[in-house]
Write a protein that holds these residues in place. Structure first.
Motif, PDB file in Angstrom:
ATOM      1  N   VAL A 153      48.646  50.054  47.522  1.00 55.81           N
ATOM      2  CA  VAL A 153      48.341  48.618  47.530  1.00 55.81           C
ATOM      3  C   VAL A 153      48.559  48.084  46.117  1.00 55.81           C
ATOM      4  O   VAL A 153      48.585  48.840  45.149  1.00 55.81           O
ATOM      5  CB  VAL A 153      46.892  48.325  47.986  1.00 55.81           C
ATOM      6  N   SER A 154      48.692  46.779  45.991  1.00 51.48           N
ATOM      7  CA  SER A 154      48.849  46.171  44.677  1.00 51.48           C
ATOM      8  C   SER A 154      47.551  46.272  43.890  1.00 51.48           C
ATOM      9  O   SER A 154      46.462  46.509  44.449  1.00 51.48           O
ATOM     10  CB  SER A 154      49.250  44.702  44.814  1.00 51.48           C
ATOM     11  N   ALA A 155      47.637  46.050  42.578  1.00 45.37           N
ATOM     12  CA  ALA A 155      46.453  46.120  41.729  1.00 45.37           C
ATOM     13  C   ALA A 155      45.421  45.080  42.154  1.00 45.37           C
ATOM     14  O   ALA A 155      44.209  45.353  42.198  1.00 45.37           O
ATOM     15  CB  ALA A 155      46.836  45.927  40.262  1.00 45.37           C
ATOM     16  N   ALA A 156      45.885  43.867  42.483  1.00 48.26           N
ATOM     17  CA  ALA A 156      44.964  42.812  42.900  1.00 48.26           C
ATOM     18  C   ALA A 156      44.296  43.170  44.226  1.00 48.26           C
ATOM     19  O   ALA A 156      43.085  42.989  44.398  1.00 48.26           O
ATOM     20  CB  ALA A 156      45.695  41.483  43.011  1.00 48.26           C
ATOM     21  N   ASP A 157      45.089  43.690  45.170  1.00 47.34           N
ATOM     22  CA  ASP A 157      44.525  44.069  46.461  1.00 47.34           C
ATOM     23  C   ASP A 157      43.578  45.261  46.323  1.00 47.34           C
ATOM     24  O   ASP A 157      42.591  45.370  47.059  1.00 47.34           O
ATOM     25  CB  ASP A 157      45.636  44.404  47.455  1.00 47.34           C
ATOM     26  N   TYR A 158      43.889  46.141  45.394  1.00 46.05           N
ATOM     27  CA  TYR A 158      43.007  47.293  45.173  1.00 46.05           C
ATOM     28  C   TYR A 158      41.635  46.831  44.677  1.00 46.05           C
ATOM     29  O   TYR A 158      40.598  47.330  45.123  1.00 46.05           O
ATOM     30  CB  TYR A 158      43.650  48.247  44.172  1.00 46.05           C
ATOM     31  N   MET A 159      41.637  45.832  43.789  1.00 43.57           N
ATOM     32  CA  MET A 159      40.370  45.294  43.312  1.00 43.57           C
ATOM     33  C   MET A 159      39.611  44.637  44.467  1.00 43.57           C
ATOM     34  O   MET A 159      38.405  44.852  44.640  1.00 43.57           O
ATOM     35  CB  MET A 159      40.613  44.285  42.192  1.00 43.57           C
ATOM     36  N   SER A 160      40.308  43.847  45.273  1.00 39.85           N
ATOM     37  CA  SER A 160      39.656  43.202  46.416  1.00 39.85           C
ATOM     38  C   SER A 160      39.142  44.233  47.411  1.00 39.85           C
ATOM     39  O   SER A 160      38.058  44.076  47.982  1.00 39.85           O
ATOM     40  CB  SER A 160      40.646  42.256  47.116  1.00 39.85           C
ATOM     41  N   MET A 161      39.889  45.298  47.592  1.00 42.98           N
ATOM     42  CA  MET A 161      39.490  46.356  48.501  1.00 42.98           C
ATOM     43  C   MET A 161      38.194  47.009  48.025  1.00 42.98           C
ATOM     44  O   MET A 161      37.289  47.297  48.820  1.00 42.98           O
ATOM     45  CB  MET A 161      40.603  47.399  48.587  1.00 42.98           C
ATOM     46  N   ARG A 162      38.088  47.201  46.753  1.00 41.24           N
ATOM     47  CA  ARG A 162      36.885  47.842  46.211  1.00 41.24           C
ATOM     48  C   ARG A 162      35.667  46.923  46.305  1.00 41.24           C
ATOM     49  O   ARG A 162      34.546  47.398  46.510  1.00 41.24           O
ATOM     50  CB  ARG A 162      37.147  48.279  44.780  1.00 41.24           C
ATOM     51  N   VAL A 163      35.878  45.615  46.155  1.00 45.88           N
ATOM     52  CA  VAL A 163      34.774  44.682  46.378  1.00 45.88           C
ATOM     53  C   VAL A 163      34.301  44.774  47.826  1.00 45.88           C
ATOM     54  O   VAL A 163      33.095  44.817  48.115  1.00 45.88           O
ATOM     55  CB  VAL A 163      35.194  43.238  46.047  1.00 45.88           C
ATOM     56  N   MET A 164      35.256  44.818  48.745  1.00 45.96           N
ATOM     57  CA  MET A 164      34.924  44.930  50.170  1.00 45.96           C
ATOM     58  C   MET A 164      34.194  46.233  50.448  1.00 45.96           C
ATOM     59  O   MET A 164      33.209  46.270  51.211  1.00 45.96           O
ATOM     60  CB  MET A 164      36.203  44.838  50.990  1.00 45.96           C
ATOM     61  N   GLN A 165      34.632  47.324  49.831  1.00 44.94           N
ATOM     62  CA  GLN A 165      33.964  48.604  50.019  1.00 44.94           C
ATOM     63  C   GLN A 165      32.514  48.549  49.515  1.00 44.94           C
ATOM     64  O   GLN A 165      31.600  49.065  50.166  1.00 44.94           O
ATOM     65  CB  GLN A 165      34.725  49.715  49.288  1.00 44.94           C
ATOM     66  N   TRP A 166      32.335  47.938  48.382  1.00 45.29           N
ATOM     67  CA  TRP A 166      30.960  47.831  47.853  1.00 45.29           C
ATOM     68  C   TRP A 166      30.100  47.030  48.816  1.00 45.29           C
ATOM     69  O   TRP A 166      28.970  47.436  49.135  1.00 45.29           O
ATOM     70  CB  TRP A 166      30.978  47.157  46.476  1.00 45.29           C
ATOM     71  N   ASP A 167      30.618  45.919  49.274  1.00 46.99           N
ATOM     72  CA  ASP A 167      29.853  45.048  50.159  1.00 46.99           C
ATOM     73  C   ASP A 167      29.474  45.787  51.438  1.00 46.99           C
ATOM     74  O   ASP A 167      28.306  45.780  51.863  1.00 46.99           O
ATOM     75  CB  ASP A 167      30.682  43.803  50.476  1.00 46.99           C
ATOM     76  N   VAL A 200      30.094  46.553  37.856  1.00 47.49           N
ATOM     77  CA  VAL A 200      30.865  47.722  37.455  1.00 47.49           C
ATOM     78  C   VAL A 200      32.359  47.429  37.521  1.00 47.49           C
ATOM     79  O   VAL A 200      33.137  47.880  36.661  1.00 47.49           O
ATOM     80  CB  VAL A 200      30.497  48.952  38.315  1.00 47.49           C
ATOM     81  N   LEU A 201      32.789  46.654  38.505  1.00 46.84           N
ATOM     82  CA  LEU A 201      34.204  46.308  38.612  1.00 46.84           C
ATOM     83  C   LEU A 201      34.593  45.249  37.591  1.00 46.84           C
ATOM     84  O   LEU A 201      35.711  45.259  37.067  1.00 46.84           O
ATOM     85  CB  LEU A 201      34.520  45.829  40.025  1.00 46.84           C
ATOM     86  N   LEU A 202      33.694  44.315  37.309  1.00 48.90           N
ATOM     87  CA  LEU A 202      33.974  43.316  36.281  1.00 48.90           C
ATOM     88  C   LEU A 202      34.162  43.989  34.926  1.00 48.90           C
ATOM     89  O   LEU A 202      35.110  43.674  34.185  1.00 48.90           O
ATOM     90  CB  LEU A 202      32.833  42.308  36.206  1.00 48.90           C
ATOM     91  N   GLU A 203      33.296  44.914  34.598  1.00 50.25           N
ATOM     92  CA  GLU A 203      33.418  45.608  33.313  1.00 50.25           C
ATOM     93  C   GLU A 203      34.717  46.394  33.242  1.00 50.25           C
ATOM     94  O   GLU A 203      35.403  46.401  32.215  1.00 50.25           O
ATOM     95  CB  GLU A 203      32.218  46.536  33.106  1.00 50.25           C
ATOM     96  N   GLU A 204      35.086  47.059  34.317  1.00 52.22           N
ATOM     97  CA  GLU A 204      36.342  47.802  34.341  1.00 52.22           C
ATOM     98  C   GLU A 204      37.535  46.864  34.133  1.00 52.22           C
ATOM     99  O   GLU A 204      38.466  47.182  33.385  1.00 52.22           O
ATOM    100  CB  GLU A 204      36.456  48.530  35.676  1.00 52.22           C
ATOM    101  N   LYS A 205      37.494  45.706  34.781  1.00 53.29           N
ATOM    102  CA  LYS A 205      38.605  44.757  34.655  1.00 53.29           C
ATOM    103  C   LYS A 205      38.755  44.269  33.218  1.00 53.29           C
ATOM    104  O   LYS A 205      39.868  44.230  32.668  1.00 53.29           O
ATOM    105  CB  LYS A 205      38.379  43.566  35.592  1.00 53.29           C
ATOM    106  N   ILE A 206      37.653  43.858  32.594  1.00 54.88           N
ATOM    107  CA  ILE A 206      37.729  43.342  31.226  1.00 54.88           C
ATOM    108  C   ILE A 206      38.132  44.443  30.251  1.00 54.88           C
ATOM    109  O   ILE A 206      38.907  44.205  29.306  1.00 54.88           O
ATOM    110  CB  ILE A 206      36.390  42.707  30.819  1.00 54.88           C
ATOM    111  N   THR A 207      37.656  45.652  30.455  1.00 57.31           N
ATOM    112  CA  THR A 207      38.055  46.771  29.598  1.00 57.31           C
ATOM    113  C   THR A 207      39.560  46.996  29.682  1.00 57.31           C
ATOM    114  O   THR A 207      40.236  47.198  28.647  1.00 57.31           O
ATOM    115  CB  THR A 207      37.299  48.044  30.006  1.00 57.31           C
ATOM    116  N   ASN A 208      40.116  46.976  30.884  1.00 56.70           N
ATOM    117  CA  ASN A 208      41.566  47.152  31.044  1.00 56.70           C
ATOM    118  C   ASN A 208      42.334  46.000  30.402  1.00 56.70           C
ATOM    119  O   ASN A 208      43.421  46.204  29.831  1.00 56.70           O
ATOM    120  CB  ASN A 208      41.914  47.246  32.532  1.00 56.70           C
TER     121      ASN A 208
END
Length: 606
Positions: free
Chosen positions: A94-108, A590-598
């Motif tokens: 999946v794309s990087a953007a979709d991967y991030m959205s997928m992980r938000v969905m997984q958390w939810d 946790v995902l926000l911190e990962e995004k800003i770090t990258n």
């Protein structure tokens, strides 16, 4: 006891995606966009009022009976299904953007499934989508009976523009009657199991119910759409609708409120408890820890949050002391709080319209500087509006997003129960929080972002949404306001208010604090009126853990900004930073911190 099984599942799901081999996506796996779309349809179906708020009309005649057993079993089934679906995808296919959205969905899905799977007991709220907390379904705040009443007046998100709209609302109210019946059944079960709310909260709810009984038809909030027909309806249509609404209110709705009021007054109230926190309920400690995770998206425990709150209260107190001295007040900080509560210069209004005009003037001032901090600004407009009379006595200021298509602007609601005692000391900070660049910016940009799957368009992670809004309050000096020391002190007061929440929420629900102890702690450390503080403490009693999200989120965003400023030096651009925060929807921390770090790493490579 809450087990770690589903937390472990979450970890496995997330990290298996990273560790899986770089395989090509199976030809039998549907595009991830289809999974996102299916998930959003599910989200709309389980919370149809939120679908209406987002501008979707297909559920306008429905209310989900979120406390029913069938609803709870449905959630368990669907969250499990979606986690299984997501297990077929990884970062390679999946794309990087979709991967991030997928992980938000997984958390939810994971954290909500944990709530459904464990028979823990606490408050119910459709806002938080936690349907297995069903034995205390009605409270004095953030409760479905209040939300329905807000929709009923015809000036909120429920549309009243056509015959179909009017009939849809009657259909929605039929479902609401079923919900009220189920509520009575669940409260009876709660009484048998010792799962009942504090008596003081039920007492506050009784006048809300009674307000729909002892009122002439023409003044009944549910009749107001009939008093304000839109243009284009024929006389015959209006007569039919008027008759239908009169019959429904007089023959169904009012009798149901009479029944509910009698049950609450004569049966439920005597059974309600005289204690205040979750510790006094079965599995209360475990329930509160779950709610901490839900509302902060962290694994912090109550003791850690309590100590953090005490530390923040001490820090902000020092800054308040410095501002007080600069103003020239000679007494101690508590005396200064008392002086602010009664300072006539801070209560200059004689008409509610003047309060609204004052907020619009703040907007005009901020507009001159907003481009210096933000490259992303929303297309949607917003209005400042007085909170409806039936709920403003116990309401806080709030923002309701506009519709996705822009046909309905966002609304910043301001409660003005007594205009002559309305104190404006917090108004600049309040505007930054609720409107620009707070909730209006973040939520509007989120739902206007076509790069996000639709399930990320509505309001979601409270720790992000409220954390951003509290962070936005700190931007006042950069936006050319807080020139008045009293308004700057008002900002500190609002930050203090959120720091106090860390102390009193954990105090009430994890350390055995009484309502009175929490009220006194607040009175000793902030400038809010006693009446306002009491309403706030009772809010925390009714909605455990939710109030933690503001400060936890704000501290993380501020920490990430400092990290970026130090790491990037001259390469740091505040407009780019804010775009990074706002262009992926609301994220678990946790995902926000990962995004800003990258992002920092990528910027340093340029």
């Amino acid at each position: 006891m809450i087990r770690t099984l589903w937390l472990l599942l979450f970890v496995v799901v997330i990290y298996s995606c990273k560790e899986s081999s770089k395989q090509e996506q199976s030809t039998t796996t549907k595009p991830i966009a289809e999974v996102f779309a299916e998930f959003y349809e599910f989200k709309k179906s389980i919370n149809p009022i939120e679908a209406t708020k987002a501008g979707f009309s297909e559920y306008n005649d429905t209310i989900a009976n979120y406390i029913s057993n069938d609803y709870i079993l449905h959630l368990k089934d669907r969250y499990t299904y979606f986690l299984e679906e997501l297990g077929q995808y990884n970062a390679a296919n999946v794309s990087a953007a979709d991967y991030m959205s997928m992980r938000v969905m997984q958390w939810d899905c994971t954290v909500k499934l944990e709530g459904v799977m464990n028979p823990i007991v606490t408050v119910a709220s459709p806002i938080y989508d936690l349907p297995n907390f069903e034995l205390m379904p009605l409270f004095q705040i953030q409760s479905l009976h209040l939300y329905v009443a807000q929709l009923a007046g015809g000036t909120s998100v429920q549309p009243f523009k056509s015959i179909e709209d009017y009939n849809n609302w009657l259909g929605r109210l039929e479902d609401y009657l079923v919900f009220l019946d189920t509520s009575i059944e669940k409260m009876k079960i709660g009484m048998d199991q010792g799962v009942v709310p504090p008596k003081v909260l039920t007492l506050k709810m009784l006048p809300q119910i009674q307000s729909f009984i002892d009122v002439p038809l023409e003044e009944n909030l549910f009749y107001q759409p009939i008093m304000n027909f839109p243009d284009g309806l024929s006389d015959v249509d209006m007569d039919i609708l008027q008759s239908n609404y009169e019959d429904f209110i007089q023959e169904k709705l009012t009798p149901k409120y009479v029944e509910l009021n009698q049950f609450l007054t004569e049966i439920y109230l005597p059974a309600c408890r005289n204690t205040d926190g979750l510790l006094d309920l079965p599995n209360g400690k475990e329930t509160y820890q779950y709610l901490i995770k839900l509302h902060t998206t962290t694994n912090m425990n109550a003791d850690e949050i309590h100590e953090l709150g005490l530390s923040e209260v001490a820090r902000i107190s020092k800054e308040m002391e410095a501002v007080k001295n600069e103003i020239g007040f000679k007494g101690d900080l508590k005396s200064f709080f008392n002086s602010l509560r009664n300072k006539k210069e801070l209560m200059p209004f004689s008409k509610p319209e003047q309060v609204i005009e004052s907020f619009n003037a703040i907007n005009d001032r901020i507009a001159l500087r907003i481009d210096s901090l933000f490259a992303l600004t929303p297309k949607a407009g917003f209005n400042v509006r007085r909170t409806e009379a039936f709920r403003e006595a116990s309401a806080s200021a709030e923002y309701v997003p506009g519709s996705k298509d822009g046909s309905r602007a966002g609304i910043f609601y301001v409660p003005i129960p007594d205009v002559k005692s309305y104190n404006m000391v917090h108004d600049e900070a309040l505007f930054l929080h609720e409107a620009i660049p707070g909730h209006h910016f973040q939520l509007s940009l989120q739902q206007e972002n076509n790069n996000l799957p639709e399930f990320l368009h509505p309001e979601s992670m409270g720790v992000f949404v409220e954390g951003w809004a509290l962070y936005a309050e700190s931007l006042g000096k950069e936006l050319g306001i807080y020139i008045d020391l009293y308004q700057y002190f008002g900002m500190l007061s609002m930050e203090m208010h959120r720091a106090i929440r860390l102390v009193v929420d954990t105090g009430i629900h994890a350390k055995g604090w009484s309502r009175e102890k929490a009220i006194q702690y607040s009175l000793d450390n902030e400038a809010e009126s006693e009446e306002s503080i009491i309403a706030e403490i009772e809010r925390y009693m009714a909605t455990p853990g939710q109030a933690l999200s503001y400060k936890i989120g704000q501290l993380k965003i501020r920490e990430l900004r400092t990290k970026a400023e130090e790491a990037l030096g001259d390469k740091f651009n505040i407009r780019e930073f804010h775009s990074q925060i706002l262009d992926s929807g609301s994220l678990p921390l946790v995902l926000l911190e990962e995004k800003i770090t990258n992002w920092i790493v990528a910027k340093n490579k340029l």
